[in-house]
Design an enzyme around this catalytic site. Structure first.
Site, PDB file in Angstrom:
ATOM      1  N   ARG A  32      39.614   4.415  -8.662  1.00 56.44           N
ATOM      2  CA  ARG A  32      39.479   3.521  -9.825  1.00 56.44           C
ATOM      3  C   ARG A  32      40.362   2.297  -9.638  1.00 56.44           C
ATOM      4  O   ARG A  32      41.537   2.413  -9.282  1.00 56.44           O
ATOM      5  CB  ARG A  32      39.891   4.263 -11.095  1.00 56.44           C
ATOM      6  CG  ARG A  32      40.068   3.386 -12.339  1.00 56.44           C
ATOM      7  CD  ARG A  32      40.426   4.253 -13.530  1.00 56.44           C
ATOM      8  NE  ARG A  32      40.747   3.491 -14.726  1.00 56.44           N
ATOM      9  CZ  ARG A  32      41.972   3.340 -15.215  1.00 56.44           C
ATOM     10  NH1 ARG A  32      43.016   3.887 -14.586  1.00 56.44           N
ATOM     11  NH2 ARG A  32      42.171   2.648 -16.324  1.00 56.44           N
ATOM     12  N   ARG A  73      45.829  -7.341 -28.384  1.00 58.66           N
ATOM     13  CA  ARG A  73      47.170  -7.286 -27.793  1.00 58.66           C
ATOM     14  C   ARG A  73      48.090  -8.308 -28.434  1.00 58.66           C
ATOM     15  O   ARG A  73      47.646  -9.356 -28.933  1.00 58.66           O
ATOM     16  CB  ARG A  73      47.097  -7.526 -26.277  1.00 58.66           C
ATOM     17  CG  ARG A  73      46.374  -6.411 -25.525  1.00 58.66           C
ATOM     18  CD  ARG A  73      46.410  -6.597 -24.023  1.00 58.66           C
ATOM     19  NE  ARG A  73      45.693  -5.522 -23.343  1.00 58.66           N
ATOM     20  CZ  ARG A  73      46.222  -4.356 -23.005  1.00 58.66           C
ATOM     21  NH1 ARG A  73      47.506  -4.119 -23.267  1.00 58.66           N
ATOM     22  NH2 ARG A  73      45.506  -3.436 -22.400  1.00 58.66           N
ATOM     23  N   LYS A 217      33.694   4.675 -21.908  1.00 55.80           N
ATOM     24  CA  LYS A 217      34.965   5.261 -22.308  1.00 55.80           C
ATOM     25  C   LYS A 217      35.007   5.395 -23.833  1.00 55.80           C
ATOM     26  O   LYS A 217      34.842   4.412 -24.555  1.00 55.80           O
ATOM     27  CB  LYS A 217      36.116   4.380 -21.813  1.00 55.80           C
ATOM     28  CG  LYS A 217      36.184   4.283 -20.301  1.00 55.80           C
ATOM     29  CD  LYS A 217      37.121   3.191 -19.830  1.00 55.80           C
ATOM     30  CE  LYS A 217      38.566   3.453 -20.213  1.00 55.80           C
ATOM     31  NZ  LYS A 217      39.449   2.382 -19.689  1.00 55.80           N
ATOM     32  N   THR A 275      43.402  10.757 -18.646  1.00 60.39           N
ATOM     33  CA  THR A 275      44.643  10.335 -19.299  1.00 60.39           C
ATOM     34  C   THR A 275      45.602  11.503 -19.559  1.00 60.39           C
ATOM     35  O   THR A 275      45.229  12.509 -20.147  1.00 60.39           O
ATOM     36  CB  THR A 275      44.396   9.596 -20.630  1.00 60.39           C
ATOM     37  OG1 THR A 275      43.265   8.746 -20.514  1.00 60.39           O
ATOM     38  CG2 THR A 275      45.608   8.763 -20.990  1.00 60.39           C
TER      39      THR A 275
END
Length: 465
Positions: A32, A73, A217, A275
């Protein structure tokens, strides 16, 4: 032969040729590249080196580009803020002036329209938890509940809040250009909220002339509400437990993981569990016992793929991490799985044919399965039936072979297909004799979707090596 596939993230800790080789030797099936951090020139060079290293290895190596997605963000700060409980923090649009001592911009101006007073803001994966106190034209003020550091470009989650973010950002489109240029095998869409997001990403790949398969995802509550339609539109689903674990109550996360894995297997789609698999190995040479149990549970659930992120991208022990995953997966696979695939809803004639082949193979001790496929679909469906027998796939297309790097239990070979299916099958069995040292007389259940007289013919045969 380990069935569970291993997906490793590359980064500063693993970008040397020697470490890439070692990760492959330790069991990595696919790499990845995280476009949230990778610069284009670095990513391009990394792909070239992976492809070069993969030449001559027994099995192919897949490459996945992970797009950043429409994330919110904080802005760039000269120095981080050290926050205490009850500190008031200002989040403002990029053209607004600061009005509080603690102030940062946000990269999404629509935030002020999407949130309401009383909403929760979770910053930096739960380091800071805040409540929205007030909202003005160009800023909002939130009260901090947990002491911690507020730094630059930290991710902001808003659990349960419907955000009007675009499915793909301008950065995503530039990164997708690179992914197609590099002939990526998989592209992961981050923060997928509905099937429309998947369709938009697929259309963008096709417009660029790419053939990458799409990994969706699942990272927020809206994705869970649209779970079935997202699964149907995607090639692969990723249970992204980092952000998803922030968006839902922590005690719900294991239940959601099992629900998603089960639903994927019932609907015939591959699934990645990702994760915090071995998070402690970022700094420690051995995992915690709880982490080993977590990995084991994903293998018991018969997930197609386990993915590690920081463990191999920035950790001190990237190779040791893959070795642990490999050992645990091999051991747990010998104990059997939960059998979600038995409740599969796959009902086409092709899928029914494959199910019959799997049942035949499982009834014959020592049998193996040889699958002949042009697109990879027949091999994927065979793997999704979770046969006890090993699956060996044959295809004339090298990229299709790389697509199979994320299919549970499939080992693939690239061979030219003959005009007569029987000749192609004979060539595949001869390849097994030479490459895998198959014992003479071993039962071989052949599943084929090869062409005959320009027609796709689904065939089951019993051969012997």
């Amino acid at each position: 032969m380990r069935r569970t596939r291993l997906l490793a993230t590359l980064g500063p800790a693993s970008d040397s040729d020697e470490t890439i080789e070692a990760l492959l030797d330790a069991g990595a099936d696919c790499f990845r590249i995280n476009m949230s951090h990778a610069k284009h020139e670095v990513a391009r060079d990394t792909v070239r080196r992976i492809r070069r290293i993969a030449v001559g290895r027994e099995y192919p190596v897949g490459i996945l580009f992970d797009l950043t997605g429409p994330s919110i963000r904080t802005g760039t700060l000269e120095t981080p803020y050290q926050l205490e409980k009850d500190d008031r923090v200002e989040f403002r649009t990029e053209d607004a002036e600061a009005t509080l001592p603690i102030s940062t911009t946000v990269n999404y101006g629509g935030l002020l329209e999407d949130v309401k007073v009383g909403n929760t803001l979770i910053v930096d994966n739960g380091t800071l938890i805040m409540k929205v106190e007030s909202i003005a034209d160009n800023h909002l003020v939130a009260v901090n509940n947990t002491p911690g550091e507020l730094g630059s470009r930290r991710h902001i989650n808003l659990p349960g809040t419907r955000l009007n973010l675009p499915a793909m950002t301008e950065k995503d489109r530039k990164d997708l250009d690179l992914a197609v240029e590099c002939q990526a095998d998989f592209v992961a869409g981050s923060f997928v909220r509905d099937a429309g997001h998947v369709r938009e990403l697929r259309a963008a790949i096709q417009k660029l002339g790419g053939h990458a398969q799409i990994v969706s995802k699942l990272e927020d509550q809206e994705a869970i509400r649209n779970l079935d339609s997202i699964i149907e539109a995607s090639d692969i689903i990723m249970v992204a437990r980092g952000d998803l674990g922030i968006e839902v109550h922590i005690e719900e996360l294991p239940i959601l993981q099992r629900k998603i894995v089960k639903r994927c297997q019932e609907q015939g789609k591959r699934v990645i569990v990702a994760t915090h698999m071995l998070e402690s190995m970022i700094s420690n040479p051995t995992p915690t016992r709880a982490e080993v149990t977590d990995v084991a549970n994903a293998v018991f659930e018969e997930a197609d793929v386990l993915m590690v992120s920081g463990e191999t991208s920035i950790g001190k022990y990237p190779v040791e991490c893959l070795e642990v995953l490999n050992r645990v997966a091999r051991r747990i696979e010998r104990s059997g799985g939960l059998g979600f695939a038995k409740n599969s809803t796959l009902q086409t004639d092709k899928q029914k044919t494959i199910r019959s082949a799997v049942q035949l193979a499982d009834s014959m001790p020592g049998a193996i399965m040889a699958v002949f496929t042009r697109s990879g679909a027949t091999a994927h469906y065979t793997a999704l039936m979770r046969p006890r027998s090993p699956i060996f796939a044959f295809t004339p297309n090298e990229q299709v072979r790389r697509f199979l790097t994320l299919s549970r239990g499939v080992r693939s070979f690239c061979i030219d297909f003959e005009n007569m299916p029987r000749l192609t099958i004979a060539k595949g069995i001869e390849t097994l004799r030479q490459e895998r040292d198959i014992t003479p007389g071993t039962p071989v259940i052949v599943v084929s979707d090869t062409l005959q007289d320009d027609r796709a013919v689904n065939t089951i045969l019993l051969e012997h090596a």
